[in-house]
Scaffold this active site. Sequence first.
Site, mmCIF file in Angstrom:
data_model
loop_
_atom_site.group_PDB
_atom_site.id
_atom_site.type_symbol
_atom_site.label_atom_id
_atom_site.label_comp_id
_atom_site.label_asym_id
_atom_site.label_seq_id
_atom_site.Cartn_x
_atom_site.Cartn_y
_atom_site.Cartn_z
ATOM 1 N N LYS A 6 0.801 -1.169 0.120
ATOM 2 C CA LYS A 6 0.058 -0.041 0.062
ATOM 3 C C LYS A 6 0.931 1.355 -0.135
ATOM 4 C CE LYS A 6 -4.201 -2.103 2.134
ATOM 5 N NZ LYS A 6 -5.384 -1.674 3.272
ATOM 6 N N ASP A 16 -10.059 2.576 2.043
ATOM 7 C CA ASP A 16 -10.137 2.114 3.403
ATOM 8 C C ASP A 16 -10.608 3.000 4.193
ATOM 9 O OD1 ASP A 16 -9.437 -0.280 2.753
ATOM 10 O OD2 ASP A 16 -7.132 0.103 3.182
HETATM 11 P P1 NAP Z 1 0.575 -3.480 8.817
HETATM 12 O O1 NAP Z 1 0.459 -2.060 8.248
HETATM 13 O O2 NAP Z 1 1.444 -4.592 8.638
HETATM 14 O O3 NAP Z 1 0.162 -3.147 10.476
HETATM 15 C C1 NAP Z 1 0.162 -3.996 11.400
HETATM 16 C C2 NAP Z 1 0.098 -3.425 12.644
HETATM 17 O O4 NAP Z 1 -0.118 -4.517 13.655
HETATM 18 C C3 NAP Z 1 1.414 -2.895 13.281
HETATM 19 O O5 NAP Z 1 1.200 -1.693 14.088
HETATM 20 C C4 NAP Z 1 1.970 -3.976 13.964
HETATM 21 O O6 NAP Z 1 2.945 -3.435 15.001
HETATM 22 C C5 NAP Z 1 0.804 -4.324 14.896
HETATM 23 N N1 NAP Z 1 0.898 -6.023 15.070
HETATM 24 C C6 NAP Z 1 1.183 -6.913 14.092
HETATM 25 N N2 NAP Z 1 1.412 -8.343 14.832
HETATM 26 C C7 NAP Z 1 0.989 -7.793 16.318
HETATM 27 C C8 NAP Z 1 1.076 -8.622 17.207
HETATM 28 N N3 NAP Z 1 1.199 -10.239 17.367
HETATM 29 N N4 NAP Z 1 0.780 -7.948 18.552
HETATM 30 C C9 NAP Z 1 0.685 -6.649 18.551
HETATM 31 N N5 NAP Z 1 0.708 -5.854 17.470
HETATM 32 C C10 NAP Z 1 0.859 -6.584 16.252
HETATM 33 O O7 NAP Z 1 -1.305 -3.995 8.840
HETATM 34 P P2 NAP Z 1 -2.685 -3.230 8.335
HETATM 35 O O8 NAP Z 1 -2.692 -3.154 6.881
HETATM 36 O O9 NAP Z 1 -2.407 -1.991 8.828
HETATM 37 O O10 NAP Z 1 -3.589 -4.389 8.600
HETATM 38 C C11 NAP Z 1 -3.847 -4.703 10.016
HETATM 39 C C12 NAP Z 1 -5.011 -5.437 10.067
HETATM 40 O O11 NAP Z 1 -6.229 -4.844 9.608
HETATM 41 C C13 NAP Z 1 -4.872 -6.789 9.187
HETATM 42 O O12 NAP Z 1 -5.557 -7.929 10.047
HETATM 43 C C14 NAP Z 1 -5.769 -6.403 8.120
HETATM 44 O O13 NAP Z 1 -6.436 -7.416 7.087
HETATM 45 C C15 NAP Z 1 -7.001 -5.661 8.641
HETATM 46 N N6 NAP Z 1 -7.402 -4.734 7.561
HETATM 47 C C16 NAP Z 1 -8.704 -4.843 7.179
HETATM 48 C C17 NAP Z 1 -9.072 -3.810 6.295
HETATM 49 C C18 NAP Z 1 -10.444 -4.109 5.993
HETATM 50 O O14 NAP Z 1 -11.098 -3.816 4.749
HETATM 51 N N7 NAP Z 1 -11.439 -4.637 6.788
HETATM 52 C C19 NAP Z 1 -8.553 -3.107 5.872
HETATM 53 C C20 NAP Z 1 -7.401 -2.954 6.131
HETATM 54 C C21 NAP Z 1 -6.567 -3.631 7.045
HETATM 55 P P3 NAP Z 1 4.393 -3.277 14.993
HETATM 56 O O15 NAP Z 1 4.460 -1.849 14.491
HETATM 57 O O16 NAP Z 1 4.838 -3.120 16.467
HETATM 58 O O17 NAP Z 1 5.030 -4.435 14.025
#
Ligand code: NAP
Length: 268
Positions: free
Chosen positions: A68, A104
Amino acid sequence: MIDPPSRLLLLGHPVAHSISPRIQNAALRSARLSLAYEARDVEPGALDSVLRELAAERAAGNVTIPFKELVAARCVTLTPLARRVGAVNTFWHEGGLLVGDNTDVGGVDATVRALLGDLHRPVRVALLGAGGGAAAVLAAAEGWGGAHVALYNRHMPRARQLALRFPGTCTIASSIAEAMDGATLVVNATPIGMNDASLPVEIERLPHGAAVFDLVYRASETAWVTRARAAGHRAADGLGMLVEQGALAFARWFGMQADRDAMWRALS
Ligand code: NAP
């Protein structure tokens, strides 16, 4: 002027089990458009060559983890929301040039408005996570009239970096408990609960009466949402956000509304 898409793709790595093709293909069928939406697994090192190929084909589509922010950096034009978030989840071409948007944010906004009913009183949000999803929540919260977001992330430097970009809306919390102090909405923007029944926050620790929004989605509801609802909290998982961001993307590509009912039916 948008170049009429010749192909529709979801770019990510890995994207094999993505739900997006089901909902987008349902919208395409309902609109009687003879295009198929495909998930394409792109090796991180291959992004630039794939984008060149897609420009030549006038392709449009969506972008997911881990591309992204990388695609945002390669767009010739970004919509104001994509620039605010710093990430692109929807792209198309105009005159052969790559344009990026972030739907989003609209997906978050629609989910939270449906969950809370009205946003007349300022919302106090506890936000867990500091990635692209969390940035979309912050951009949406800027439109909620006086909302305050307390942000907690496992790695604090990333939380600080994100909070700096939303100074009027966001402050950093040093623990989940601190973030949730006084929260009326608790949002999970980490992947916790995506592959199992683990919870980003124990249900007993949620503030009394707080609503719960889990960005995570699975084929069935996430454990956090099921358990929060059973304990009397209003709660939504990420499926509604997924459908809404997909419907908004469809409207960008084709200049017409997507059939949201058909998209929901494709999930059942
Ligand atoms: P991302 O950019 O990879 O960010 C993930 C975040 O989660 C980071 O802040 C990371 O922390 C934290 N994290 C990862 N594993 C963790 C753990 N085990 N314990 C605590 N914190 C953890 O991902 P993203 O794009 O923001 O997506 C996050 C979630 O939202 C995903 O499940 C994704 O599928 C969902 N999502 C859903 C939609 C929808 O349309 N419903 C849209 C976008 C995203 P660190 O910085 O410490 O690594």
